[in-house]
Design a protein around this motif. Structure first.
Motif, PDB file in Angstrom:
ATOM      1  N   ILE A 136      28.389   7.626 -24.344  1.00 53.03           N
ATOM      2  CA  ILE A 136      26.939   7.530 -24.113  1.00 53.03           C
ATOM      3  C   ILE A 136      26.178   7.684 -25.426  1.00 53.03           C
ATOM      4  O   ILE A 136      26.338   8.669 -26.149  1.00 53.03           O
ATOM      5  CB  ILE A 136      26.482   8.603 -23.114  1.00 53.03           C
ATOM      6  N   ASP A 137      25.342   6.706 -25.733  1.00 53.99           N
ATOM      7  CA  ASP A 137      24.565   6.727 -26.967  1.00 53.99           C
ATOM      8  C   ASP A 137      23.125   6.327 -26.670  1.00 53.99           C
ATOM      9  O   ASP A 137      22.853   5.562 -25.742  1.00 53.99           O
ATOM     10  CB  ASP A 137      25.169   5.748 -27.983  1.00 53.99           C
ATOM     11  N   PHE A 138      22.203   6.857 -27.461  1.00 50.69           N
ATOM     12  CA  PHE A 138      20.804   6.435 -27.414  1.00 50.69           C
ATOM     13  C   PHE A 138      20.577   5.418 -28.534  1.00 50.69           C
ATOM     14  O   PHE A 138      21.316   5.378 -29.518  1.00 50.69           O
ATOM     15  CB  PHE A 138      19.860   7.632 -27.584  1.00 50.69           C
ATOM     16  N   GLU A 139      19.558   4.595 -28.379  1.00 50.34           N
ATOM     17  CA  GLU A 139      19.142   3.681 -29.434  1.00 50.34           C
ATOM     18  C   GLU A 139      17.618   3.624 -29.454  1.00 50.34           C
ATOM     19  O   GLU A 139      17.005   3.143 -28.502  1.00 50.34           O
ATOM     20  CB  GLU A 139      19.714   2.277 -29.222  1.00 50.34           C
ATOM     21  N   GLY A 140      17.019   4.124 -30.530  1.00 46.61           N
ATOM     22  CA  GLY A 140      15.570   4.119 -30.666  1.00 46.61           C
ATOM     23  C   GLY A 140      15.070   2.774 -31.163  1.00 46.61           C
ATOM     24  O   GLY A 140      15.522   2.278 -32.198  1.00 46.61           O
ATOM     25  N   ARG A 174      29.118   3.001 -25.580  1.00 45.57           N
ATOM     26  CA  ARG A 174      29.913   2.448 -26.688  1.00 45.57           C
ATOM     27  C   ARG A 174      31.385   2.259 -26.321  1.00 45.57           C
ATOM     28  O   ARG A 174      32.043   1.359 -26.843  1.00 45.57           O
ATOM     29  CB  ARG A 174      29.810   3.388 -27.896  1.00 45.57           C
ATOM     30  N   GLY A 175      31.875   3.095 -25.413  1.00 45.12           N
ATOM     31  CA  GLY A 175      33.279   2.968 -25.039  1.00 45.12           C
ATOM     32  C   GLY A 175      33.579   1.734 -24.208  1.00 45.12           C
ATOM     33  O   GLY A 175      34.726   1.303 -24.133  1.00 45.12           O
ATOM     34  N   PHE A 188      27.233  -6.203 -20.378  1.00 45.07           N
ATOM     35  CA  PHE A 188      26.762  -6.035 -19.000  1.00 45.07           C
ATOM     36  C   PHE A 188      26.907  -4.580 -18.587  1.00 45.07           C
ATOM     37  O   PHE A 188      25.946  -3.829 -18.580  1.00 45.07           O
ATOM     38  CB  PHE A 188      27.482  -6.965 -18.015  1.00 45.07           C
ATOM     39  N   GLN A 189      28.121  -4.137 -18.273  1.00 45.04           N
ATOM     40  CA  GLN A 189      28.310  -2.741 -17.873  1.00 45.04           C
ATOM     41  C   GLN A 189      27.981  -1.766 -18.991  1.00 45.04           C
ATOM     42  O   GLN A 189      27.586  -0.624 -18.726  1.00 45.04           O
ATOM     43  CB  GLN A 189      29.751  -2.531 -17.416  1.00 45.04           C
ATOM     44  N   SER A 190      28.116  -2.193 -20.232  1.00 44.23           N
ATOM     45  CA  SER A 190      27.880  -1.308 -21.376  1.00 44.23           C
ATOM     46  C   SER A 190      26.401  -1.120 -21.692  1.00 44.23           C
ATOM     47  O   SER A 190      26.061  -0.356 -22.594  1.00 44.23           O
ATOM     48  CB  SER A 190      28.601  -1.850 -22.615  1.00 44.23           C
ATOM     49  N   PRO A 304      30.618  13.331 -32.016  1.00 44.23           N
ATOM     50  CA  PRO A 304      30.868  12.811 -30.666  1.00 44.23           C
ATOM     51  C   PRO A 304      29.634  12.109 -30.109  1.00 44.23           C
ATOM     52  O   PRO A 304      28.507  12.332 -30.574  1.00 44.23           O
ATOM     53  CB  PRO A 304      31.190  14.072 -29.863  1.00 44.23           C
ATOM     54  N   PHE A 305      29.847  11.270 -29.102  1.00 46.98           N
ATOM     55  CA  PHE A 305      28.727  10.686 -28.379  1.00 46.98           C
ATOM     56  C   PHE A 305      28.139  11.744 -27.444  1.00 46.98           C
ATOM     57  O   PHE A 305      28.593  12.896 -27.413  1.00 46.98           O
ATOM     58  CB  PHE A 305      29.183   9.448 -27.613  1.00 46.98           C
TER      59      PHE A 305
END
Length: 338
Positions: A136-140, A174-175, A188-190, A304-305
């Protein structure tokens, strides 16, 4: 103007928000929803502007204190959400971490994917995920909302179509990305539901900070209540918003209310591949960039994420320190099926 949507039904209830983000007033008699206002912008905009001036002057009837927790995304769902990758530095880092160079075409032909737009997260809603192993990652990011855009439009036409701006947390898993991209058919799922800032603003609210189709202000990121990023959204943006809109409209028209994202805000820094705020740099707008730099420098990622309980806060301030869009403020929680 500053516009927002109270949580109500699927598409929210349109309100106007004072410049200081403290007070609000219903705009339901002008347009029931933000999408309805955008569908008839020539009629609704003057009426909304007049009421916005009244709320800032303290002369409007029916004003109330703004409670951020009661807000949905300005557009709780949209007909179109297309996210670019305008900051080629971000793409360059991703590829360098795995020993690959970026193609020359990336400097003159934007990357863009079409995201899910049927269910956006509110700015204070948790990021619910079934498995933290998904990365799990955020993107600003920054995004614009357009009026109708004709197919094959020029960049000048694209610039004239910009009606609103918002901030974005374009959440990424990301995984899941490598296996999806390996299929050759895109994300799609990511790419789960994105979250947007509490308010959307008209470009004039930015004054001189809106230039050349770019927002020339730092995007402030706090991860687990510590400064994580302050990259300037107007710096190292290879493609401005008119160019991104024109790219999206090359082979199709865009309908009023289309959202076009900038991609992860990313700056080149004094060191070759950037540095954290603690080291004197401007930091990062996603965890992946930190991991990329760790991989470049030491051969493997260390950070880590996101895990359950981790928080991310995204905001933007003007030159006087005033919050412009309100905060995206989210926590990661386990997803449990109803």
């Amino acid at each position: 103007m500053k516009l927002a949507s109270l949580k109500q039904g699927r598409d929210g209830a349109l309100i106007l928000v004072s410049r200081d983000l403290k007070r609000a007033v219903s705009a339901g008699d002008i347009a029931a929803t933000l999408q309805a206002a955008l569908d008839d912008w020539a009629r609704s905009q003057p009426k909304l502007q007049a009421r916005y001036e009244q709320i800032n002057a303290g002369t409007v009837e029916g004003a109330f204190d703004l409670e951020m927790d009661k807000l949905a995304s300005p557009l709780p769902r949209a007909y179109q959400w297309a996210d670019g990758s305008a900051y080629v530095n971000h793409v360059e880092l991703v590829r360098k971490a795995r020993g690959a160079e970026i193609p020359e075409s990336f400097w003159h032909d934007p990357l863009m994917y079409q995201g899910g737009s049927d269910s956006f997260l509110g700015p204070r809603e948790p990021i619910k995920m079934a498995d933290t192993a998904w990365g799990i990652d955020f993107e600003g990011e920054v995004a614009v909302v357009t009026d109708d855009v004709p197919m094959g439009c020029s960049t000048e036409q694209a610039a004239d179509s910009i009606r609103l701006l918002m901030l974005v947390n374009d959440i990424s898993l990301r995984g899941l990305i490598p296996a999806e991209l390996a299929k050759g058919f895109g994300f799609f799922q990511s790419k789960p539901s994105s979250a947007f800032s509490p308010v959307a603003i008209t470009p004039d609210e930015l004054g001189d900070s809106w230039q050349d189709g770019r927002v020339k202000l730092p995007l402030l990121m706090d991860y687990n209540n510590k400064p994580f990023g302050k990259a300037n959204a107007g710096v190292d943006m290879t493609f401005n918003f008119p160019q991104l809109i024109a790219h999206a409209a090359k082979s199709r028209p865009l309908g009023a209310g289309a959202i076009i994202g900038s991609g992860t805000v990313s700056n080149k820094q004094n060191t070759e591949w950037g540095s954290a705020i603690a080291d004197g740099g401007v930091g990062y707008s996603c965890i992946a960039e930190v991991r990329m730099i760790e991989t470049i420098n030491s051969g493997k990622p260390e950070t880590p994420f996101m895990g359950y309980g981790d928080t991310i806060r995204i905001r933007m301030e003007d030159s006087e320190g005033n919050n412009i869009f309100g905060d995206i403020d989210q926590v990661v929680e386990p997803y449990e099926a109803d």
